[in-house]
Structure formats: structure tokens, C-alpha cells
Design an enzyme around this catalytic site. Sequence first.
Site, PDB file in Angstrom:
ATOM      1  N   ASP A 280      -7.863  -4.580  -1.129  1.00 20.43           N
ATOM      2  CA  ASP A 280      -6.531  -4.008  -0.947  1.00 20.43           C
ATOM      3  C   ASP A 280      -5.740  -5.003  -0.098  1.00 20.43           C
ATOM      4  O   ASP A 280      -6.312  -5.926   0.505  1.00 20.43           O
ATOM      5  CB  ASP A 280      -6.606  -2.626  -0.294  1.00 20.43           C
ATOM      6  CG  ASP A 280      -5.349  -1.791  -0.576  1.00 20.43           C
ATOM      7  OD1 ASP A 280      -4.297  -2.366  -0.907  1.00 20.43           O
ATOM      8  OD2 ASP A 280      -5.425  -0.554  -0.462  1.00 20.43           O
ATOM      9  N   TRP A 281      -4.435  -4.844  -0.052  1.00 27.71           N
ATOM     10  CA  TRP A 281      -3.549  -5.839   0.570  1.00 27.71           C
ATOM     11  C   TRP A 281      -3.759  -5.894   2.091  1.00 27.71           C
ATOM     12  O   TRP A 281      -3.445  -4.945   2.796  1.00 27.71           O
ATOM     13  CB  TRP A 281      -2.100  -5.519   0.201  1.00 27.71           C
ATOM     14  CG  TRP A 281      -1.668  -6.164  -1.088  1.00 27.71           C
ATOM     15  CD1 TRP A 281      -0.535  -6.906  -1.261  1.00 27.71           C
ATOM     16  CD2 TRP A 281      -2.325  -6.170  -2.370  1.00 27.71           C
ATOM     17  NE1 TRP A 281      -0.470  -7.377  -2.566  1.00 27.71           N
ATOM     18  CE2 TRP A 281      -1.541  -6.952  -3.259  1.00 27.71           C
ATOM     19  CE3 TRP A 281      -3.519  -5.629  -2.856  1.00 27.71           C
ATOM     20  CZ2 TRP A 281      -1.911  -7.169  -4.600  1.00 27.71           C
ATOM     21  CZ3 TRP A 281      -3.885  -5.851  -4.185  1.00 27.71           C
ATOM     22  CH2 TRP A 281      -3.091  -6.608  -5.024  1.00 27.71           C
TER      23      TRP A 281
END
Length: 860
Positions: A280-281
Site C-alpha cells: 500500500d502507498w
Amino acid sequence: MRFGWIEAAALTAASVVSADELAYSPPFYPSPWANGQGDWASAYERAVAIVSQMTLAEKVNLTTGTGWELEKCVGQTGGVPRLGIPGMCGQDSPLGVRDSDYNSAFPAGINIGATWDKNLAYLRGQAMGQEFSDKGADFQLGPVAGPLGRAPDGGRNWEGFSPDPALTGVLFAETIKGIQDAGVVATAKHFIGYEQEHFREAPEAQGYGYNITESGSANIDDKTMHELYLWPFADAVRAGVGAIMCSYNQINNSYACQNSYALNKLLKGELGFQGFVMSDWEAHHSGASAAMAGLDMSMPGDVVFDSGTSYWGTNLTIGVLNGTVPQWRVDDMAVRIMAAYYKVGRDRLWTPPNFSSWTRDEYGFKYYYSSEGPYEVVNHFVDVRRNHSDLIRRIGADSTVLLKNDGCALPLTGTERKVALIGEDAGSNPYGADGCSDRGCDNGTLAMGWGSGTTEYPYLVTPEQAIQAEVIQNGGTVFAVTDNWAISQMETLAAEATVSLVFVNADSGEGYIDVDGNMGDRNNLTLWGNGDNVIKAAASNCNNTIVIIHSVGPVLVNEWYDHPNVTAILWAGLPGQESGNSLADVLYGRVNPGAKSPFTWGKTRESYQDYLITEPNNGDGAPQEDFTEGVFIDYRGFDKRNETPIYEFGYGLSYTTFNYSQLQVQALNASAYTPASGETEAAPTLGEAGNASDYLYPSGLQRITAFIYPWLNSTDLEASSGDSSYGQSSDFLPEGATDGSAQPILPAGGGPGGNPALYDDLIQVSVTIKNTGDIAGDEIPQLYVSLGGPDEPRIVLRKFDRITLQPSEEYEWTTTLTRRDLSNWDVAAQDWIVTSYPKKVYVGSSSRKLPLRASLPTVQ
Ligand SMILES: *[C@@H]1O[C@H](CO)[C@@H](O)[C@H](O)[C@H]1NC(C)=O
Ligand SMILES: *[C@@H]1O[C@H](CO)[C@@H](O)[C@H](O)[C@H]1NC(C)=O
Ligand SMILES: *[C@@H]1O[C@H](CO)[C@@H](O)[C@H](O)[C@H]1NC(C)=O
Ligand SMILES: *[C@@H]1O[C@H](CO)[C@@H](O)[C@H](O)[C@H]1NC(C)=O
Ligand SMILES: *[C@@H]1O[C@H](CO)[C@@H](O)[C@H](O)[C@H]1NC(C)=O
Ligand SMILES: *[C@@H]1O[C@H](CO)[C@@H](O)[C@H](O)[C@H]1NC(C)=O
Ligand SMILES: *[C@@H]1O[C@H](CO)[C@@H](O)[C@H](O)[C@H]1NC(C)=O
Ligand SMILES: *[C@@H]1O[C@H](CO)[C@@H](O)[C@H](O)[C@H]1NC(C)=O
Ligand SMILES: *[C@@H]1O[C@H](CO)[C@@H](O)[C@H](O)[C@H]1NC(C)=O
Ligand SMILES: *[C@@H]1O[C@H](CO)[C@@H](O)[C@H](O)[C@H]1NC(C)=O
Ligand SMILES: *[C@@H]1O[C@H](CO)[C@@H](O)[C@H](O)[C@H]1NC(C)=O
């Protein structure tokens, strides 16, 4: 706050005081390498062939995003221009193309949950996939089965389908098949234990006033992991999903994107996942540790947004050159990425992204963040919607749950002389449908939650617009009061109306946006913005008050659901762009509602357990989220606590009625279960790493500011890394992490989604369902089993279908139970087992309306 390159491997012990008392994640190494099992064989072979031609820097390029807001998509990897492989574009969201234009805004996952319709799940996935492909996106960042929906107030539950793992698993898999059949890699997310927004990321929590040093930890026991949270991911892997996104949170105090037990053991070992794990970012926290723990792609690539530095990129090239990261691990990362790309046919469909996530201007710099590169067309404004509005309208109607319908208040006849539309949720957002960034407000009708799981609307048909048009056409009169504090005007209107349609809502979303003090998760389970008083204003003045709820999950209805003047209640969820049209189809009987609630509606807040951790409970260390309720979430918890809900899981009315009869149960001949055994091949190594001098920045390259490259400044590895702790802690890599020799196959493994024998059909069940009313309608037969034993839920859902029946039509519904359906996870054996406890099957129309039941034959 951020971990360095290596020491994070030992973070369980190092990061918190009194580590002994905290949940602990056991190491599992080495990271399993792909082998092309299942239907991955040809994609895998092609991937091996192409990766074998790549240099180390080219492989590293595929594994690492080029940095936040540098290129057009929310995440974009480097490419391999020499071999004609483009940088790959990953784009949000699970309900359509985010940060773009001329795209569709599909109904949210929770509405697909309410349809219980495999075909609609597939068609929505396929339609979304077409839009991603047409915009030039290679990976859709969806669908969602994490959060699963442990807490009713969890902020992002609506992005997924249902807190039931079997319902979610089927719809998750169908969505994935649809997306990938359209030629786009689906990204199943978020893996795993991401059940609340609070404390999901330490820096974000610091932003709202909590000085915690680490992200929250979901502490989940092994049985609960297998039987609940991992279950839908097994379905995703079995469906051939190309990518899985690891989550922000920790699991047992080890970050999800470097948790070797979760990624190496559960996902790649047991479930046999052949695609790639994407972070995920900013959920990526270490270099070699994350690589060896099973992460395959770093997104968006930089250590923190636009730092110009990366845990991977240059550092990963160096990590291989200095011998810390074995070559086979980087080969495996690249093979997994290329195999997913080939598996869905991306090589045939690829086009460059023809939109920019960062601006709607036609022209802009090629590299948005740094305003560098050529000034060129960045938005081509390509309309990718096709005729998807028809499907969206249909899903909206087919996901509308009829919760109450006294005296056949619905459907409306069209002869109502005076129709009152009451409540802000009937009308438009005064700021415009897309007026709040990432839908981060609750103005006007609600058709999407907020956060990254959204799209821009192409338009939003409000209930007011659709119903007004219909009433005018029918020759009636129609009036709307959409200010939720205009109570006296509502009372006056309701008192004169033939029917009052009252619109209320409750919103939630992702933790980076605060809406009315809600940090993603909901602060309460009540209606928003005076909703209860709006309903009461109408109901005390109009004896035909129909309530329509748009919400992200359950809301408390106890103050008014049994009011004698509330003649009908509909839950319409988050229906997307065609909201009003879908609703009008149901209100006026063009569509007979057949949806069933995908979650439980409790009487009060106290009917639910309070799961969310909203205050740090571990000093400034990671907040501890102990999943002590085990598998007993939603209806399983209500059953265990003897808590009677208002509307149970699986409940929903129709304009017709159905009867269930003739339950038949038959054991099938299936061979006995054999735990998987034997060994894998040794890890393949695809080419030589070469020397540092092979990987220097090409002379004359014009470097883009903050862009992440795979190259080195000089042959001095330490200097090129720029890491102050370079070389200091290399022996922190756990034992066995770099071992590329043949490894034992886990007993529960051996195929995509686990041991293939788990999917053998053991028992066939059939029932007869009859439409006993006088109009056609859909029914959703639901099959539950009781697995027996002292610690098991009363019942668990296992099978369902959605069938359409004409008046008086009878249908024999036949389904089968697999070994997995009848098994429990045996922690000691680390395998699934059909226990010897007597088991039962129940069939009916909801989790509490199960007229047919029988004992199950003994199987193994
Ligand atoms: C977390 O700890 C529990 C309790 O020891 C254990 O059963 C489970 O397997 C662990 N899970 C992970 C992912 O480490
Ligand atoms: C890495 O990707 C970038 C961006 O696509 C590209 O400019 C560069 O040439 C690639 N490097 C290699 C070694 O292929
Ligand atoms: C946008 O993508 C489509 C492929 O879906 C491609 O045919 C088209 O050329 C692209 N349009 C532009 C304007 O780049
Ligand atoms: C936050 O906690 C860290 C570590 O305990 C401490 O060094 C820092 O001073 C604290 N910051 C604030 C603003 O309280
Ligand atoms: C390598 O990683 C470290 C963090 O572990 C970071 O500080 C450094 O800037 C990175 N180097 C490059 C060239 O990105
Ligand atoms: C719209 O939403 C914003 C943000 O939540 C809120 O401050 C504002 O009061 C709302 N305005 C209207 C007109 O609903
Ligand atoms: C629950 O939260 C919503 C949104 O913040 C708010 O509008 C509502 O008034 C709250 N309910 C109660 C009872 O405080
Ligand atoms: C129901 O509505 C009627 C008006 O049609 C009103 O007179 C009556 O008081 C209402 N009943 C309740 C319980 O509010
Ligand atoms: C509602 O009230 C109207 C008059 O206001 C009356 O004609 C009608 O029969 C009432 N309906 C019910 C269900 O009581
Ligand atoms: C590598 O060289 C570039 C360009 O001179 C410089 O900006 C960067 O800081 C250097 N990286 C390291 C880790 O020294
Ligand atoms: C190898 O390179 C990595 C990445 O720069 C670095 O973190 C690590 O400390 C190095 N190990 C050795 C033994 O030099």
C-alpha cells in the site's frame, strides 16, 4: 518513525517496550518462489523467458514505483524499454477509475454484497476492467476483502462486500475474474487485518494528535486468521488474482508488508499465490527485510512521498550486488510481476495512460511533481463508459434491500397525488457531486463513501431528480424539503402528502480525511445530520412514511423502525451514479426487490461489540488491536451473545413471497484428504547480477527530480546507497531467509487457494423453492452449516444463489458443500480438518429464517 534498511527485520523485539507480552509474529523463510502452478503455467513460462533476458537494473525497475505524482497514475513502476516492456500503471479504485474523467461511478462493494449475485459481481468487475484498460491502466487497485467488516463502524467496510467471509469470498473472486477477463490485473486488498482507520499509519495519527511511533497492530490468532480473514483471499488466489496489496497495519506487531508469516507462509506458501505482492502507498518500511519477507513491488516507490529516495530502486540493486539479497529473490519478484501481466493479456491490450491523476488540464508537464520533461497533452479526455450506466442502474436496484413493507405500502402505484421528498439525502450536493475532494463530505445524497476508494462521478442522478420526473409524468404533484433542520416545513409538507419519502444517510471513509470529526471510522452508528428527527417529523404527520437509507453499513433504526406510520423501509447502500433511477425502479415496482442485508442491524450500539481502538493503549508504541472475539463477528457474535437483531444478516423482503420445502442431503463419493507433501524445486536464478560498474547511471541521462531509478551514482556501493547505517546490520536477516534450496510443501498447500482436496465436493444439498405470490421475483436461498463442537458459531453461511421465479414457479436448487466448507483449521496440525462433531445443514431465506434443516452425513 521509519525503519532503516535492515533493522526492521527484528522490529518485533526492538520497537516496543515489554515486547515479551505483545503478540508476536513468528518468522517464516525463505520467501516461496513462483512455479507456475494451476493455470499460471503459460504466463509463468513467458515471464521466465523475458526476465531471463533482463539485467539486474531492469528487474529492479519493475519492482519499484517511480515516485509519488511523478507520472500519470497513482502508482507507476519503471519499465524495460530495451525489451519493449512499459512501466506499469496502477490506479485506484475498487469501484471505478479514480482521479480521471468520462469514467463510470459504479455501486460500492457493499452493494454487490447486498445483491448476493455472482453474475452481477462478475459483470461489474468486467465493466470496470474495460474502463481501466481503455484509460491505459494495467492494475486496478481493487477489489477489497480487508477490511472484512469486523467493526460495524470501520471506515472502509463499504469498499468490500460483507463481514461474512463466504459471501465476500465468492463475490471477491467473481469481481477478480471479471476485471482480469477484461485484460487488467486485479489487486486484491488489503492483506491483512486492516479493520480500522484509527492508527493505521503512525504518521497519519500524529497528524490528528496522537504521538505514536508505530502503526496499530492487529493481533489475530491462527484459527481466526484461517477461518475468517484469510478465507476470501484463498478464493481470490484460486480465481487467479494477479496482485495482492499488503496493508498499512501491523499483524502481531510486524508490519503487513514485511510480515514473513503472513506473506511467505500464509499467502505464498499455503495459498500458493503466484502473482505479486504490492505495498500500500507508504506501507513499505524496509529494504532487504521486506524483500525477504515476501514483498514484490514497492508503491509508490519512494521512502516517503517525493523524498527521491527508496528502500528499493538503487538500494535493491546494491542489495543484490553486495550479496545481502539473493539474486533469485529479485528474479522471483520480476517473474511474478511479468506473469500477472501476461496472464491477463496486458501485453496485447497495453496503451499508455491517457489521463493524468493530478490535473484535469489538457496540457501539462510529463513529470507532474517536478514540472519537468516535455510540456504535452496529459489528458486526452477519453470517454470509457460504454453502456455501463445500464448495468449500474440494474445493480443499484438489485442491491436495494426492502426491510419493511406494511400493508403493501410499496410498490407505489404512480397515482399518488402529492408526493413529499424529505431530507437532505434526497437532493444534490450544493458543492456539486464531485465538489468535495475524494468525496470527503456528506452533502446531498450519498452514493459513495470517501477516500481513495472513490471515483469522480460523470453525473449523479439524485432521488429527487428521478422521482420528480416520474411523478410529473404520472400527473401528480411533488415537493422536496432538503434542509435537515427545516423540521417545521417538513411537518407541514408531510401532513398534506399522500406519501412521504424520507431520505437519510450515514457516511464513512478513509483515515486521511476528517468529515465532521469522523477520522474515517464512524464516531457513532446513528444517522447523520439530524436524520432521526427528520424521520420523526414526517412520521408524526403522515401515515404513509417510507424511509430510504443510504449508508456505509448498519445504522441504528430503533427510534422509529416500528413507528406505525413508517410503512416501508429501504436500504439502498451506496448505489453510484444512477442512484435515483435505481431507487425509482424499486419504488414503482419495475424491479421487485430481491436483495438481502449483507450485515446485521442491531438494536442499539451495545448490541454490537466495541472493537475499534480509538485511544492508544500501548504508550507511544503500536496500539494493540486484540481480535479476542475470534471468528464471532457480525451474526456469529449476535448468535453467541443471544442478541436479537432488528434485521438479521441475510434478511430482505420482496413484493412476492417464497416457500421452501423438500430438503435433500446426499453424500458424494470423494476420496480422502491427503495433506500436501514433498518438496518444491530449488529457486531458479535467471541470469548473472554482474558488477557495480554495469549499473551506473547512463552518462548523459537527464535525471528527473525525485524520480526513482534503479541505477548507482558510483561503484562505491556504500556511497551510492547514501544509507548512514550501510553494512552495519546485515546479519539481522533471519536464519534461512536467503536459502534458495528446495523447500517442503506445506500440508494445507499444494495448489492455488490451498490444498486442491479442500475444494472437493463432499455433500450435495437440494431444496425446492416456490414463488407463492402473484408477481415474478428474485429469491436468494441461503445454506448455513453448523460445524459442531464447543467453540463454534451456531451457524456459518456456506452457499447461496440468486434465482428469478415467475408466479407459482417451483425450482429445485441444488448446491454442493466442499471439504473446505465443512472443515475447521487445526492449529496443531497446521491443516484443515473435518472434525468428528455432528454437523447440520440449514436452508432458508436469512440467517434466522431457516425452515429446513437436516443432519449431515459423516464425511472426512
Ligand atoms: C499471531 O499470533 C497468534 C498467537 O500466537 C498466532 O496464532 C498467529 O499465527 C500469529 N499470526 C501471525 C501472522 O503472526
Ligand atoms: C527504468 O524505468 C524508467 C522509467 O520507465 C526508464 O526511463 C529507465 O530507462 C528504466 N531503466 C532501465 C534499466 O530499463
Ligand atoms: C486511450 O486508450 C485507448 C485504449 O483503450 C487507445 O486506443 C487510445 O489511443 C488512447 N487514447 C489516447 C488519446 O491516447
Ligand atoms: C513523541 O514521542 C517521541 C518518542 O517518545 C518523543 O521523542 C517526542 O518528543 C514526542 N513528540 C511530542 C510532540 O510529544
Ligand atoms: C536507501 O535506503 C535508505 C533507508 O534504508 C535511505 O535512507 C537511502 O536514502 C536509500 N538510498 C537511495 C539511493 O534511495
Ligand atoms: C458541505 O460539506 C462541508 C464539509 O463537510 C460542510 O462543512 C458544509 O457545511 C456542507 N455544506 C452544505 C451546504 O451542505
Ligand atoms: C453521529 O455522527 C454524525 C456525523 O458526525 C452526526 O451528524 C450525528 O449527529 C452523530 N450522532 C449523535 C447521536 O451524536
Ligand atoms: C400518523 O399519522 C397521522 C396523520 O396521517 C397522525 O395523525 C398520527 O398522529 C400519526 N401517528 C403517530 C403515532 O405519530
Ligand atoms: C392515512 O390517512 C388518510 C387520510 O389522511 C386515510 O385516507 C388513509 O386511509 C390512512 N391510511 C392508513 C393506512 O391509515
Ligand atoms: C547521486 O547523485 C545525485 C546527482 O548528483 C545526487 O543528487 C544524489 O544525492 C546522489 N545520491 C547519493 C545517495 O549520494
Ligand atoms: C547491502 O546493501 C544494502 C542496500 O543498500 C544495505 O542496506 C546493506 O547494509 C548492505 N549490506 C552489506 C553487507 O554491505
